[in-house]
Design a protein around this motif. Structure first.
Motif, PDB file in Angstrom:
ATOM      1  N   MET B   1      18.436 -33.283 -90.663  1.00 24.62           N
ATOM      2  CA  MET B   1      17.714 -31.923 -90.116  1.00 24.62           C
ATOM      3  C   MET B   1      18.626 -31.417 -89.149  1.00 24.62           C
ATOM      4  O   MET B   1      18.748 -30.219 -89.193  1.00 24.62           O
ATOM      5  N   PHE B   2      19.500 -32.296 -88.549  1.00 23.21           N
ATOM      6  CA  PHE B   2      20.155 -31.540 -87.550  1.00 23.21           C
ATOM      7  C   PHE B   2      21.430 -30.991 -88.146  1.00 23.21           C
ATOM      8  O   PHE B   2      21.744 -30.001 -87.589  1.00 23.21           O
ATOM      9  N   ALA B   3      21.854 -31.612 -89.405  1.00 16.38           N
ATOM     10  CA  ALA B   3      22.863 -30.922 -89.929  1.00 16.38           C
ATOM     11  C   ALA B   3      22.439 -29.628 -90.564  1.00 16.38           C
ATOM     12  O   ALA B   3      23.368 -28.757 -90.362  1.00 16.38           O
ATOM     13  N   ARG B  19       9.708 -29.585 -78.750  1.00 19.02           N
ATOM     14  CA  ARG B  19       9.645 -30.950 -77.996  1.00 19.02           C
ATOM     15  C   ARG B  19       9.906 -32.016 -78.730  1.00 19.02           C
ATOM     16  O   ARG B  19      10.536 -32.838 -78.045  1.00 19.02           O
ATOM     17  N   THR B  20       9.448 -32.145 -79.895  1.00 21.06           N
ATOM     18  CA  THR B  20       9.853 -33.358 -80.634  1.00 21.06           C
ATOM     19  C   THR B  20      11.229 -33.370 -80.768  1.00 21.06           C
ATOM     20  O   THR B  20      11.821 -34.241 -80.732  1.00 21.06           O
ATOM     21  N   ARG B  21      11.811 -32.229 -81.057  1.00 22.74           N
ATOM     22  CA  ARG B  21      13.463 -32.201 -81.364  1.00 22.74           C
ATOM     23  C   ARG B  21      14.037 -32.704 -80.040  1.00 22.74           C
ATOM     24  O   ARG B  21      15.114 -33.317 -80.012  1.00 22.74           O
ATOM     25  N   MET B  22      13.524 -32.305 -78.817  1.00 24.45           N
ATOM     26  CA  MET B  22      14.078 -32.667 -77.602  1.00 24.45           C
ATOM     27  C   MET B  22      14.360 -34.163 -77.507  1.00 24.45           C
ATOM     28  O   MET B  22      15.270 -34.681 -77.205  1.00 24.45           O
ATOM     29  N   SER B  34      25.902 -39.123 -78.969  1.00 26.85           N
ATOM     30  CA  SER B  34      26.057 -38.130 -80.091  1.00 26.85           C
ATOM     31  C   SER B  34      26.433 -36.741 -79.508  1.00 26.85           C
ATOM     32  O   SER B  34      25.672 -36.237 -78.561  1.00 26.85           O
ATOM     33  N   ASP B  35      27.756 -36.354 -79.473  1.00 21.62           N
ATOM     34  CA  ASP B  35      28.285 -35.217 -78.945  1.00 21.62           C
ATOM     35  C   ASP B  35      27.520 -33.936 -79.518  1.00 21.62           C
ATOM     36  O   ASP B  35      26.955 -33.222 -78.691  1.00 21.62           O
ATOM     37  N   ASP B  36      27.052 -34.181 -80.770  1.00 18.26           N
ATOM     38  CA  ASP B  36      26.452 -33.041 -81.303  1.00 18.26           C
ATOM     39  C   ASP B  36      24.925 -32.718 -80.588  1.00 18.26           C
ATOM     40  O   ASP B  36      24.773 -31.645 -80.080  1.00 18.26           O
ATOM     41  N   ARG B  39      25.377 -31.057 -77.360  1.00 20.27           N
ATOM     42  CA  ARG B  39      25.710 -29.638 -77.405  1.00 20.27           C
ATOM     43  C   ARG B  39      24.460 -29.105 -77.537  1.00 20.27           C
ATOM     44  O   ARG B  39      24.157 -27.901 -76.930  1.00 20.27           O
ATOM     45  N   ARG B  40      23.707 -29.413 -78.366  1.00 18.25           N
ATOM     46  CA  ARG B  40      22.320 -28.762 -78.655  1.00 18.25           C
ATOM     47  C   ARG B  40      21.259 -28.877 -77.243  1.00 18.25           C
ATOM     48  O   ARG B  40      20.610 -28.073 -77.238  1.00 18.25           O
ATOM     49  N   LEU B  41      21.313 -29.883 -76.791  1.00 15.14           N
ATOM     50  CA  LEU B  41      20.530 -30.145 -75.717  1.00 15.14           C
ATOM     51  C   LEU B  41      20.855 -28.962 -74.595  1.00 15.14           C
ATOM     52  O   LEU B  41      20.297 -28.485 -73.947  1.00 15.14           O
TER      53      LEU B  41
END
Lengths: 237, 199
Positions: B1-3, B19-22, B34-36, B39-41
């Motif tokens: 789902m992140f990709a 929130r769940t995603r965080m 994870s660098d990715d 970056r998203r955070l």
């Protein structure tokens, strides 16, 4: 031991502490109390949820030039922290009896406090505050049965018992209990007749010192009669 | 789902899903470095932390610096974060709050960053459904805050986001200190009531 703590700070004090907006001397007393009090730890965690919620809703600010900020490259992973070599003491306290945050920041134990005598039966030790911070943070030791003169003076004040106990019109305050004085309250606590009392007193105004000294001087000064009455009460309480 | 979502423009903050995603991002940072995820955070939180710091009086450059430092601390100390003990946003809030006290107020931040402390105070292990319960608490707190009368919400926001002490709030709103205190207490009582059956 946390089950014996019965006096907690007011909700507004806890809330300001969780928000990070409690003045530094009061925050120090709160941290020391929280280290001893499971109930307040859990209250604080709920209050921090308020901060988390508001931060998540806070208006986003773009960088000044409107461009998306450069995302820093995270540094290489830090070495895995070694497992704690020795277990933490049971109640987040040092064996020496000072709450952990105080012991850590002030490098003191209950037995190593460099007391200065203020007056017969009353000793104190100032704890440093950051430059420019208003207020007063000090450890105070009161001999058994001695009155602990306290006054409101329009400031917020927290008194945390670290050893022994004191009693006032409201009740008895033992180790870990905190008195969150209403800024308008005046009262006259008395140190425990056998144990005496060591407490941490925090105040958000430095004005208080005058009141403190003033009261002490009154106790030992010309108004002997009122002092005598106070001591008689202490002895019979 | 992140990709799948990586190329989408930054979405508006959406309570439940985000929130769940965080939490997941934070777990990925802790577990996989994870660098990715970092970056998203960063994209999600840096602008908010920047705003938070500016409310306390930081200029743009300082606010940017502190936002970066907050999130790099998240990266460096991700191992201290435990999904079962607190929500990810609480963890980020604590780091930002303590940095604000330290750098902007130039005072000692006495507040604990991790919950190591609370753990030693607690006598039993956290229940397995603690993470769920934390999330439920977060939802309840949000609802309680949304339901506060404007005068109560105002003092709470001034304390948590503007970082004002009770005296400063009283001055800002030209209110007696006692009124500020009672509004804060009323607000907290409502949050408390909202959580009552979850404890």
């Amino acid at each position: 031991m946390s089950t014996t703590i019965t006096r907690h700070p007011e909700a507004d004090t806890l809330m300001s502490y969780a928000a990070g907006s409690l003045p530094e001397p009061l925050a120090a007393a709160m941290a020391a109390h929280a280290a001893m009090c499971r109930h307040c730890c859990s209250e604080l965690r709920d209050m921090e949820l308020i901060g988390a919620t508001l931060l998540a809703e806070a208006a986003a600010h773009d960088t000044q030039d409107g461009k998306v900020a450069a995302i820093p490259t995270p540094p290489p992973p830090p070495p895995v922290a070694p497992a704690r070599s020795e277990p933490l003491p049971a109640a987040a306290e040092t064996a020496a009896g000072l709450p952990e945050p105080l012991a850590r920041r002030c490098c003191l134990t209950l037995d190593s406090i460099p007391w200065k005598r203020l007056l017969p039966g009353v000793w104190h030790h100032h704890l440093p505050l950051s430059p420019g911070v208003r207020g007063d943070l000090r450890l105070v030791r009161i001999a058994p049965g001695r009155k602990l003169p306290t006054h409101g003076h329009g400031a917020s004040e927290l008194t945390l018992v670290l050893d022994g106990a004191f009693a006032d019109e409201v009740g008895v305050y033992g180790r870990g209990d905190i008195q969150d004085i209403d800024y308008r309250t005046e009262h006259q606590p008395v140190a425990d007749r056998k144990l005496g009392c060591i407490c941490l007193i925090a105040c958000d105004r430095s004005l208080r010192f005058k009141g403190w000294l003033g009261l002490l001087l009154r106790l030992f000064g010309p108004r002997r009669r009122s002092d005598g009455r106070g001591r008689a009460q202490a002895a019979t309480s | 789902m992140f990709a799948a979502s990586i190329d989408q423009p930054m979405a508006r903050w959406s309570p439940g899903g985000a929130r769940t995603r965080m939490s997941e991002l934070l777990s990925r940072i802790a577990r996989e470095r994870s660098d990715d995820a970092f970056r998203r955070l960063f994209e999600e939180f840096a602008p908010r932390i920047r705003g938070y710091m500016m409310r306390q009086g930081a200029d743009g450059a300082t606010a940017e610096e502190l936002a970066q430092e907050t999130l790099l601390t998240v990266w460096n100390k991700a191992g201290l974060y435990s999904a079962g003990k607190g929500t990810s946003t609480t963890w980020i809030f604590r780091i930002a709050r303590n940095l604000r006290i330290d750098r902007l107020r130039k005072e000692v931040a006495w507040q604990e960053l991790s919950e190591e402390h609370a753990e030693t105070v607690a006598s039993e292990e956290p229940a397995p459904d603690e993470a769920l319960s934390r999330r439920q608490r977060e939802v309840r707190v949000r609802a309680a805050l949304d339901g506060l009368p404007p005068d109560q919400r105002e003092v709470v926001v001034l304390a948590f986001i503007d970082g004002l002490s009770q005296n400063e709030i009283a001055k800002r709103l030209s209110l007696p200190l006692g009124t500020v205190k009672s509004r804060v207490r009323l607000a907290y009582q409502k949050v408390r009531d909202a959580l009552r059956d979850l404890s």
